[in-house]
Design an enzyme around this catalytic site. Structure first.
Site, short mmCIF file in Angstrom:
data_model
loop_
_atom_site.label_atom_id
_atom_site.label_comp_id
_atom_site.label_asym_id
_atom_site.label_seq_id
_atom_site.Cartn_x
_atom_site.Cartn_y
_atom_site.Cartn_z
N SER A 88 0.89 -1.20 -0.08
CA SER A 88 0.16 0.06 0.11
C SER A 88 0.77 1.26 0.08
O SER A 88 0.64 2.29 -0.65
CB SER A 88 -0.89 -0.04 1.23
OG SER A 88 -1.98 -1.27 1.04
N GLU A 112 -5.52 -4.11 -2.74
CA GLU A 112 -6.03 -5.36 -2.48
C GLU A 112 -6.80 -6.11 -3.44
O GLU A 112 -7.88 -7.04 -3.55
CB GLU A 112 -6.91 -5.24 -1.30
CG GLU A 112 -6.35 -4.26 -0.16
CD GLU A 112 -5.35 -5.14 0.67
OE1 GLU A 112 -5.55 -6.35 0.74
OE2 GLU A 112 -4.78 -4.41 1.49
P1 ADP Z 1 0.86 -4.18 2.88
O1 ADP Z 1 0.02 -3.34 2.04
O2 ADP Z 1 1.98 -4.89 2.00
O3 ADP Z 1 0.19 -5.04 3.67
P2 ADP Z 1 1.48 -1.70 4.55
O4 ADP Z 1 1.82 -0.66 3.19
O5 ADP Z 1 0.34 -1.49 4.75
O6 ADP Z 1 1.79 -3.00 3.54
O7 ADP Z 1 2.29 -1.76 5.77
C1 ADP Z 1 3.90 -1.83 5.71
C2 ADP Z 1 4.15 -1.37 6.91
O8 ADP Z 1 4.06 -2.26 8.01
C3 ADP Z 1 5.75 -1.33 7.16
O9 ADP Z 1 6.05 0.07 6.62
C4 ADP Z 1 6.11 -1.29 8.56
O10 ADP Z 1 5.92 -0.43 9.32
C5 ADP Z 1 4.91 -2.13 9.18
N1 ADP Z 1 5.20 -3.58 9.33
C6 ADP Z 1 4.62 -4.34 10.26
N2 ADP Z 1 5.12 -5.71 10.48
C7 ADP Z 1 6.09 -5.69 9.88
C8 ADP Z 1 6.89 -6.87 9.38
N3 ADP Z 1 7.02 -7.85 9.86
N4 ADP Z 1 7.84 -6.53 8.40
C9 ADP Z 1 7.81 -5.59 7.57
N5 ADP Z 1 7.12 -4.23 7.95
C10 ADP Z 1 6.29 -4.46 8.92
#
Ligand code: ADP
Ligand code: ZN
Length: 212
Positions: free
Chosen positions: A22, A90
């Site tokens: 995201s 998503e």
């Molecule tokens: P996605 O859309 O891929 O689910 P987001 O952009 O919503 O990811 O969130 C990414 C953020 O989540 C990272 O910048 C970090 O701050 C946080 N985070 C929480 N747990 C983890 C993890 N295990 N590894 C990396 N980042 C994590």
């Protein structure tokens, strides 16, 4: 990278939960807004972890809201012919029709940016993400950090009361940090599936798998 007289392509931002998909999608959309492009942003209505809506604003004051969609037809219906950039977050929750829609929009000259979790909690391709990755001109696979060992994480670990969830659960079960963790291949656990895979390998007479 893809500049020229003929525009239109698909780029996919794939990866495990918490890998920053995201964040990367928002970055690309913000830069498209700075470039003065007409952008539409969609996300699955299933993802209401951020209060149902999210809004992206650029530093020059332009902003757009994500439009919730429940299927690929709604994406096709909502895209305006004058739009230049279509971003979808998503995408794993959408139906396979999103592949044809993304192709059609790219063929019509639009830049299509699709973000989604490429694997479900079992480690299998998630919804339309596999075929979307195959169609894309550009792919970025992001990694999170494995919460068990600290290596790059590629898998979604589903948890029930803190324990690994069995393979036969539903593929779609929306949740956040309370029910999912980012893990690497080696720390990822899917109880029933793991047993079934080992039995299959043994049955095929591969002695080297016996000790596992
Ligand atoms: P996605 O859309 O891929 O689910 P987001 O952009 O919503 O990811 O969130 C990414 C953020 O989540 C990272 O910048 C970090 O701050 C946080 N985070 C929480 N747990 C983890 C993890 N295990 N590894 C990396 N980042 C994590
Ligand atoms: Zn690990």
């Amino acid at each position: 990278m893809f500049h020229g007289a003929r525009h239109g392509w698909i780029e996919v931002v794939a990866g495990v939960m918490f890998s920053g998909k995201s964040e990367e999608l928002i970055r690309r959309v913000r830069r498209a807004l700075i470039a003065g492009r007409r952008v539409q942003l969609f996300k699955s209505h299933l993802d209401d972890r951020y209060g149902g809506q999210f809004r992206i604003s650029s530093h020059d004051g332009r902003e757009i809201d994500a439009e919730p969609v429940s299927n690929s037809v709604q994406v096709a219906e909502k895209v305006s012919p004058s739009t230049q950039v279509v971003a979808i977050d998503e995408a794993q929750f959408l139906d396979d029709g999103i592949c044809k829609v993304a192709d059609a929009l790219a063929d019509a000259g639009m830049r299509v940016i699709v973000a989604g979790t490429d694997m479900d909690f079992r480690g299998e391709p998630f919804g339309p993400m596999g075929p979307l990755l195959a169609r894309a001109e550009r792919i970025d696979k992001l990694h999170a950090i494995c919460v068990v060992c600290g290596d790059p994480a590629t898998r979604n670990q589903r948890l029930i009361d803190g324990a690994p969830a069995p393979a036969e659960g539903p593929t779609i079960q929306v949740g956040g940090a309370e029910s999912y963790e980012a893990r690497c291949r080696h720390c990822h656990e899917v109880p029933k599936r793991d047993r079934a895979q080992r039995e299959l390998l043994l049955k095929r007479g591969k002695e080297k798998w016996e000790g596992i």
